[in-house]
Design a protein around this motif. Sequence first.
Motif, PDB file in Angstrom:
ATOM      1  N   LEU A  46      -5.943  -3.555   1.261  1.00  0.00           N
ATOM      2  CA  LEU A  46      -6.124  -4.996   1.165  1.00  0.00           C
ATOM      3  C   LEU A  46      -5.049  -5.628   2.038  1.00  0.00           C
ATOM      4  O   LEU A  46      -3.908  -5.163   2.041  1.00  0.00           O
ATOM      5  N   GLU A  47      -5.390  -6.676   2.787  1.00  0.00           N
ATOM      6  CA  GLU A  47      -4.392  -7.381   3.592  1.00  0.00           C
ATOM      7  C   GLU A  47      -4.259  -8.811   3.064  1.00  0.00           C
ATOM      8  O   GLU A  47      -5.261  -9.495   2.851  1.00  0.00           O
ATOM      9  N   VAL A  48      -3.008  -9.217   2.842  1.00  0.00           N
ATOM     10  CA  VAL A  48      -2.743 -10.528   2.250  1.00  0.00           C
ATOM     11  C   VAL A  48      -1.933 -11.374   3.226  1.00  0.00           C
ATOM     12  O   VAL A  48      -0.989 -10.881   3.851  1.00  0.00           O
TER      13      VAL A  48
ATOM     14  N   THR B 289       0.410  -9.342   7.966  1.00  0.00           N
ATOM     15  CA  THR B 289      -0.413  -9.168   6.770  1.00  0.00           C
ATOM     16  C   THR B 289       0.323  -8.216   5.841  1.00  0.00           C
ATOM     17  O   THR B 289       0.843  -7.188   6.298  1.00  0.00           O
ATOM     18  N   LEU B 290       0.415  -8.578   4.570  1.00  0.00           N
ATOM     19  CA  LEU B 290       1.021  -7.687   3.580  1.00  0.00           C
ATOM     20  C   LEU B 290      -0.058  -6.677   3.179  1.00  0.00           C
ATOM     21  O   LEU B 290      -1.120  -7.069   2.688  1.00  0.00           O
ATOM     22  N   ASN B 291       0.229  -5.398   3.418  1.00  0.00           N
ATOM     23  CA  ASN B 291      -0.791  -4.379   3.158  1.00  0.00           C
ATOM     24  C   ASN B 291      -0.634  -3.793   1.762  1.00  0.00           C
ATOM     25  O   ASN B 291       0.466  -3.394   1.373  1.00  0.00           O
ATOM     26  N   VAL B 292      -1.741  -3.742   1.028  1.00  0.00           N
ATOM     27  CA  VAL B 292      -1.735  -3.223  -0.341  1.00  0.00           C
ATOM     28  C   VAL B 292      -2.743  -2.075  -0.422  1.00  0.00           C
ATOM     29  O   VAL B 292      -3.920  -2.249  -0.120  1.00  0.00           O
TER      30      VAL B 292
HETATM   31 MG   LIG Z   1      -0.102  -5.790   7.735  1.00  0.00          MG
END
Ligand SMILES: [Mg+2]
Length: 236
Positions: free
Chosen positions: A208-210, A139-142
Motif C-alpha cells: 500500500l502506498e500512502v 509515498t509511505l510504503n506499507v
Molecule cells: Mg514509497
Amino acid sequence: MSESVVSAVGHDELAALKFVALAGARAGPVKISCSDLAGRLDASNQTASRRLQRLEEVGHVDRDVVADGQWVSLTESGEAALHREYSHYRRIFEGTDPSTVELDGVITSGMGEGRHYISLSGYMEQFEERLGYEPFPGTLNVDLDEESVRSRSAVSSLSGIPIDGWEDEERTFGPATCYAATVEYGGDAAETAHIIVPERTHHDETQLEVIAPVRLRDALGLEDGDVVTVSVEAVR
Ligand SMILES: [Mg+2]
Ligand SMILES: Cc1cc2nc3c(=O)[nH]c(=O)nc-3n(C[C@H](O)[C@H](O)[C@H](O)COP(=O)(O)O)c2cc1C
Ligand SMILES: Nc1ccn([C@@H]2O[C@H](COP(=O)(O)OP(=O)(O)O)[C@@H](O)[C@H]2O)c(=O)n1
C-alpha cells in the motif's frame, strides 16, 4: 503466510499470544514458564506448551527453549494478529465507521521512486486541487498482512478521487486513484492522508502506498518494521 495459517490459530492460541504480549514480548524476548501460562489459560502445562509451539509454527512468535522455561518474542505477524483483535474491540467500543476499510501492515522502504513521481508538476497540481494539499514528496510504503491483502479488494468499492494521466514531450504518465485515509500508530493518528493506487506500478496488491502533507515517518515516529493501521474512508 497462507490463509490456512491465519485461520489455523484459534481463540486458545490467541489467548496465549495475548499473555505473551502482556508479559512484554513486543519489545523483545521475555522468559515465559509454561506453568505460569498454564495457570493463566486454565490449562495443563502440556497444553500451554503446545499453544506456544503452535504460535511458533505459524510464525507469530520466536522461541528459544532453555532448561527452566523459554524466551519468547512476538514477531511482526504475531503483532498483526493481536492488532486485528484490537481493531475488533475498537469497533465494538468506539463504533468505528463500517464504511471504512481497516488495513494492517508493516512499514517498509521501497525503491525511492515515489518521491520522483509525487514531485512531478503534472501530478502535483492535481493533488493540490483535488486533495486540498501539497503532498510530502514520496509515498509511505506499507507491506500488508495476509488478511489485509484480502480486505484490500473492498477499497475499490469505496469512492476514490481520480488523478488523471498526462504526458510531456518525452513520455506518458499513468493515472492513479486516491482514497482518503487515516494512518494510526501507537495511539497516534495522522488524519490527513490518502492511499494512492497508481495504474502503472512496480508493486503488487500486497504493498500500500500512502501520501500526506507531512512526512509520516516524522509525524508518527515510524521506522521500517513498525505495524500501522491504515483506515481507508468512503468519502471525506
Ligand atoms: Mg514509497
Ligand atoms: C502518482 C504516481 C504516478 C505513477 N505513475 C507511474 C507511471 O506512469 N509509470 C510507472 O512505471 N510507474 C508509475 N508510478 C509507480 C512507481 O513507479 C512505483 O511503482 C511506486 O509508486 C514507487 O514506489 P516506491 O515507494 O517503492 O519508490 C507512479 C507512482 C505514483 C505515486
Ligand atoms: N507522506 C510520506 C511520504 C513518504 N514518506 C517517506 O519518505 C521517503 C521517500 O518516499 P519514497 O516513496 O520516495 O521512498 P520509498 O517508499 O521507496 O522508500 C520514504 O522513506 C517514505 O517512507 C513519509 O514518511 N511520509
